[in-house]
Design a protein around this motif. Structure first.
Motif, short mmCIF file in Angstrom:
data_model
loop_
_atom_site.label_atom_id
_atom_site.label_comp_id
_atom_site.label_asym_id
_atom_site.label_seq_id
_atom_site.Cartn_x
_atom_site.Cartn_y
_atom_site.Cartn_z
N PRO A 264 8.26 45.70 11.13
CA PRO A 264 7.98 44.12 11.18
C PRO A 264 6.79 43.92 12.29
CG PRO A 264 10.27 44.76 12.06
CD PRO A 264 9.34 46.18 11.86
N LYS A 265 6.49 42.49 11.74
CA LYS A 265 5.18 41.97 12.45
C LYS A 265 5.47 40.71 12.86
CE LYS A 265 0.82 42.74 13.90
NZ LYS A 265 0.53 43.88 14.83
N LEU A 266 5.25 39.81 12.18
CA LEU A 266 5.71 38.17 12.54
C LEU A 266 7.09 38.32 12.18
CD1 LEU A 266 3.07 35.89 10.71
CD2 LEU A 266 3.18 36.34 13.18
N ALA A 267 7.73 38.92 11.41
CA ALA A 267 9.03 39.10 11.31
C ALA A 267 9.72 39.92 12.43
CB ALA A 267 9.58 39.73 10.00
N LYS A 268 10.77 39.46 12.98
CA LYS A 268 11.63 40.29 13.90
C LYS A 268 12.50 41.48 13.20
CE LYS A 268 15.00 40.02 17.73
NZ LYS A 268 15.98 39.17 18.41
N SER A 269 12.64 41.31 11.95
CA SER A 269 13.54 42.28 11.26
C SER A 269 13.59 42.04 9.81
CB SER A 269 15.12 42.46 11.89
OG SER A 269 15.74 41.20 11.49
N PHE A 270 14.05 42.88 8.95
CA PHE A 270 14.13 42.77 7.38
C PHE A 270 15.19 43.62 7.04
CE2 PHE A 270 11.18 46.08 8.04
CZ PHE A 270 11.66 47.09 6.96
N SER A 271 15.85 43.08 6.08
CA SER A 271 16.75 44.12 5.17
C SER A 271 16.63 43.68 3.90
CB SER A 271 17.99 43.81 5.68
OG SER A 271 18.63 42.27 5.83
N LEU B 196 12.77 35.70 11.18
CA LEU B 196 11.17 35.60 12.01
C LEU B 196 11.56 35.86 13.68
CD1 LEU B 196 9.70 32.63 10.08
CD2 LEU B 196 9.04 35.25 9.93
N ARG B 197 10.50 35.95 14.43
CA ARG B 197 10.48 36.02 15.79
C ARG B 197 10.57 34.37 16.40
NH1 ARG B 197 9.10 41.02 17.45
NH2 ARG B 197 8.24 42.15 15.93
N LYS B 198 11.51 34.43 17.23
CA LYS B 198 11.77 33.02 17.72
C LYS B 198 10.76 32.73 18.86
CE LYS B 198 16.61 32.48 16.41
NZ LYS B 198 18.06 32.27 16.95
N GLY B 199 10.11 31.63 18.89
CA GLY B 199 9.33 31.29 20.15
C GLY B 199 7.79 31.66 20.05
N ILE B 200 7.51 32.24 19.24
CA ILE B 200 5.82 32.61 18.98
C ILE B 200 5.04 31.59 18.21
CG2 ILE B 200 6.54 35.20 18.64
CD1 ILE B 200 5.74 35.22 15.89
N PRO C 89 4.64 26.06 17.01
CA PRO C 89 5.56 27.39 16.38
C PRO C 89 5.24 27.69 15.08
CG PRO C 89 6.96 25.38 16.31
CD PRO C 89 5.50 24.72 16.95
N ILE C 90 5.44 29.09 14.81
CA ILE C 90 5.40 29.62 13.60
C ILE C 90 7.01 30.00 13.00
CG2 ILE C 90 4.81 32.02 12.40
CD1 ILE C 90 2.94 32.52 14.78
N THR C 91 7.25 28.96 12.17
CA THR C 91 8.61 28.96 11.46
C THR C 91 8.71 29.39 9.94
OG1 THR C 91 8.34 26.75 10.79
CG2 THR C 91 8.64 26.95 13.16
N ALA C 92 10.06 29.24 9.57
CA ALA C 92 10.14 29.63 8.17
C ALA C 92 9.36 28.58 7.23
CB ALA C 92 11.67 29.62 7.90
N LEU D 83 7.89 35.24 -11.33
CA LEU D 83 7.66 35.41 -9.93
C LEU D 83 8.82 35.58 -9.12
CD1 LEU D 83 4.76 32.80 -9.80
CD2 LEU D 83 4.52 35.58 -9.51
N PRO D 84 8.77 36.23 -7.97
CA PRO D 84 10.01 36.02 -7.20
C PRO D 84 9.92 34.56 -6.61
CG PRO D 84 8.50 37.97 -6.49
CD PRO D 84 7.86 37.04 -7.61
N THR D 85 11.15 34.28 -5.76
CA THR D 85 11.40 33.12 -5.25
C THR D 85 11.41 33.25 -3.80
OG1 THR D 85 13.83 33.40 -5.49
CG2 THR D 85 12.40 32.12 -7.24
N VAL D 86 11.34 32.28 -3.05
CA VAL D 86 11.52 32.33 -1.57
C VAL D 86 12.22 30.96 -1.09
CG1 VAL D 86 9.34 31.44 -0.75
CG2 VAL D 86 10.56 32.83 0.68
N ARG D 87 13.17 31.25 0.05
CA ARG D 87 13.99 30.16 0.13
C ARG D 87 14.15 30.17 1.93
NH1 ARG D 87 19.75 30.93 0.15
NH2 ARG D 87 20.20 33.10 -0.79
N LYS D 88 14.25 28.98 2.51
CA LYS D 88 14.60 28.81 3.95
C LYS D 88 15.91 28.93 4.18
CE LYS D 88 13.90 25.62 7.55
NZ LYS D 88 13.24 24.23 7.96
N ILE D 89 16.65 29.80 5.13
CA ILE D 89 17.90 29.70 5.30
C ILE D 89 18.04 28.63 6.68
CG2 ILE D 89 19.94 30.94 5.98
CD1 ILE D 89 18.93 31.47 3.26
N ASP D 90 17.15 28.81 7.55
CA ASP D 90 17.10 28.14 9.02
C ASP D 90 15.74 28.25 9.16
OD1 ASP D 90 16.87 30.38 10.59
OD2 ASP D 90 19.02 30.82 10.68
#
Length: 613
Positions: free
Chosen positions: A118-125, A137-141, A148-151, A181-188
């Motif tokens: 992880p970098k900007l991400a806190k975790s991935f699976s 993502l990391r909260k509060g950065i 804020p850096i967000t989704a 192409l892949p897709t990306v969507r926001k959960i929160d």
């Protein structure tokens, strides 16, 4: 490749791979290059940072020894400096290197194992079906402007920049799967999901791509591709940059220097919970050429330098009584090559990119093989690299986990070259000059980038080797950006000595080079209008190997396809590989928290490096 992100394969000056290891003996290419002896080994145990939450902020905490704050590290770049500060529009290594200082990706790579972390991400699976990637993502950065850096930033970056095809499309081109192409969507606000049409092994590494601040980049994306290409140019005032990396731009003086200052909002802290980086400034001097770089290091105007092979012995003798240490980082992850322009198409004015007479030579496999057998790789390693390196014959670097070890090396064989030329009707006159079967004198231009003394020396030796066959070679070193323009825009070149960066962990990064419609398929470059026009049978098979290799999920299955791509390159000679240097770097003793890595270099953890007492 650095902890800032594993970059897509790209054209570069080979300025980061100039130094090498010891005398090359008559041995198989599948062995590693000989390594120069130093007191400082590579791949020292690196204390990987770990997650920690303080006051609701998800920091990355350094596990390295706590250091002192303050001071600067002065590095260098060769040539004229960056062409852009837009991380999504970099078409050269210098621009990519410098923007990598300012913009982080969701993931990076462990400098020792190469595994995604992880970098900007806190975790991935990754889901059980291998198609969904859950990123938290990391909260509060924050960005450097405090927002804020967000989704929303992540979704915008991928949908509105990368998937939209703005700027350099290398990342986009590398992740097309069966035309989708892949897709990306926001959960929160702090969770996103990427989905690929099929299990796609290389995709996880693409998540190192920089993330853009939506509130800064969105207006530029609304104005179209032409505007975006000039967005965040080298003329942009430093105060206008909003970034996420350890350092932010402070000053750019063309042809002189690029100065970065510490980002006070950076999200990595030390074990005392103090915000990193330790250094106040990171400075890159634009030194013009390699000789000037050496002079500046010896004048103590530079703190770090990658050494040419010819300099290693001298620096090794100086090291015990000097203020610097030498580090052997092992064989380069890139490749250096000679290539011929196989393009037989016309430009929009109806003119051939390549003289039709030369087209016949370059498209003749016997001609390409004759050039290949005429090159004295061992002499180049001995005379240019001071014996510190090894001859190279494969498209994958010598430290690649996908290296096809069945492909055997061979020595220079001028008689075999002459036999191959004779098969295709070439002949020499009484003066030893080579002509084709139609009576045309074999004469062409050979380019490389001026200022890179290693490549210039290779060019001189290649010229001599080919003139031994009766060819007339006009060797023309030119400014790097002009050379890149010839290779990927105007297509008006004959032969070139260049290099490609690469990852020893993932061949798919080179997809843009090897696919027939790739943006860096320089040996037979096509415009978007050309489509698959004039595709050669072996180019078609390369397309198939890279598609199948990316979709296979097991290493053994993937290696089968990547072995075959290397075999095609070995047989067809679109690139004639030269040699693989070993990287030797010198850095001042005063810098601490140095963890050399064969994958990531010497200053991959720049935020943790400090000046000791």
């Amino acid at each position: 490749m650095t902890r800032r992100g594993f970059r897509v394969l790209w054209i570069i000056l080979i300025v980061a791979i100039l130094c090498k290891g010891c005398l090359v003996k008559d041995e198989p290419q599948t062995s590693q290059p000989k390594k120069a002896t130093t007191n400082n080994s590579i791949n020292m145990a690196y204390p990987t940072p770990k997650n920690i939450t303080l006051d609701g902020v998800d920091y990355l905490q350094s596990q390295a020894p706590i250091g002192n704050f303050g001071g600067a590290l002065i590095a260098s770049t060769i040539g004229e400096g960056p062409k852009t500060f837009n991380p999504f529009n970099c078409k050269d290594n210098i621009s990519a290197q410098l923007t990598g200082v300012m913009y982080d990706g969701l993931l990076t790579s462990d400098p020792i194992t190469g595994q995604p972390i992880p970098k900007l991400a806190k975790s991935f699976s990754i889901s059980n079906n291998g198609k969904d990637y859950l990123i938290k993502l990391r909260k509060g950065i924050k960005w450097t402007d405090g927002k804020p850096i967000t989704a929303d930033d992540v979704v915008f970056t991928w949908n509105d920049i990368i998937f939209a095809g703005l700027g350099d499309t290398s990342t986009r081109d590398s992740i097309v799967i069966d035309g989708q192409l892949p897709t990306v969507r926001k959960i929160d606000n702090y969770t996103v999901v990427f989905s690929t049409p099929k299990p796609f092994a290389p995709f996880i590494r693409m998540l190192s791509t920089p993330i853009a601040p939506k509130h800064i980049f969105m207006p530029a994306t609304k104005k179209g591709a032409e505007y975006f290409d000039s967005f965040l140019s080298t003329n942009t005032p430093p105060k206008d940059f909003v970034t996420s990396g350890a350092f932010k731009l402070k000053e750019y003086v063309p042809a002189q220097r690029v100065v970065f200052e510490r980002n006070p909002n950076y999200y990595e802290i030390n074990k005392k919970d103090q915000k990193l980086p330790y250094l106040d400034k990171l400075i890159y001097l634009i030194v013009g050429d390699l000789n000037n770089e050496v002079l500046k290091f010896e004048a103590k105007e530079l703190d770090v330098i990658t050494l040419q092979g010819s300099k290693v012995e001298r620096y090794k003798s100086l090291e015990p009584h000097s203020d610097f240490k030498l580090y052997n980082l092992g064989p380069t992850t890139g490749t250096m090559y000679l290539s011929m322009n196989l393009n037989n198409r016309k430009n929009d004015k109806g003119q051939f990119y390549v003289d039709p007479i030369k087209q016949k030579w370059f498209q003749d496999l016997n001609f390409r093989k004759a050039v290949d057998y005429a090159i004295d790789r061992k002499s180049m390693v001995f005379n240019i690299a001071n014996g510190i390196g090894a001859p190279l014959f494969t498209a994958e670097s010598l430290n690649s986990i996908y290296l096809n070890k069945k492909l055997k090396p061979y020595d220079k064989d001028i008689n075999k070259s002459k036999e191959l030329l004779k098969k295709s009707g070439f002949y020499t006159d009484k003066k030893g000059r080579l002509f084709d079967k139609y009576g045309h004198r074999v004469e062409f231009n050979l380019y490389t980038n001026a200022g890179n003394t290693e490549r210039e020396a290779i060019g001189v030796m290649v010229k001599q080797d080919l003139e031994d066959l009766g060819m007339k070679v006009n060797f023309k070193p030119i400014e790097f950006n002009s050379l890149v323009n010839k290779l990927v825009s105007t297509f008006d070149w004959d032969m070139v000595i260049m290099g490609l960066t690469g990852s020893p962990l993932e061949p798919n990064g080179g997809k843009n080079v090897w696919l027939s419609d790739g943006r860096l398929h320089m040996f037979n470059q096509r415009t978007p209008q050309d489509g698959k026009q004039g595709i050669l049978p072996w180019e078609k098979e390369l397309d198939e190997m890279f598609t199948k290799g990316a979709l296979a999920t097991k290493f053994e299955d993937r290696k089968k396809y990547y072995d075959r791509y290397q075999e095609i390159a070995y047989n067809e000679k679109p690139f004639i590989y030269i040699y693989s240097p070993v990287i030797i770097v010198a850095i001042r003793n005063k810098f601490k928290n140095i963890y050399p890595s064969s994958l990531s270099g010497l200053t991959h953890n720049i935020e943790e490096i400090y000046i000791g007492d």
